[in-house]
Design a protein around this motif. Sequence first.
Motif: not given
Length: 115
Positions: A81-87, A62-68
């Motif tokens: 590091q959390m990018n492109s966060l979703k609700p 669910s977080v691959k490609g968005r979190f590091t």
Amino acid sequence: QVQLVESGGGLVQAGGSLRLSCAASGSILSFSAMNWYRQAPGKQRELVATITRGGSTNYADSVKGRFTISRDNDKNTVYLQMNSLKPEDTAVYYCNARTVVQTYWGQGTQVTVSS
């Protein structure tokens, strides 16, 4: 006794970014792995990201490609590091550290993503 202290949570709009930090009271290289978990209201705690002593990383689908996940050995700190966060990323995020015989948890930091 090992202490893990998380910081960096907060309120952010969807599409935004946050960086969580987990500061350990001892050397993070003493742990076989350090992890970030999260728990949303009414849901089970889930594993989000892992970094091993050797530096290998793994992520929930669910977080691959968005979190590091990363670490600074000199500062004994692990980051998320959390990018492109979703609700649906809204949860309390917990830092976790493991040795062969013990597991340690931080107190958690709240992340709220508004739509």
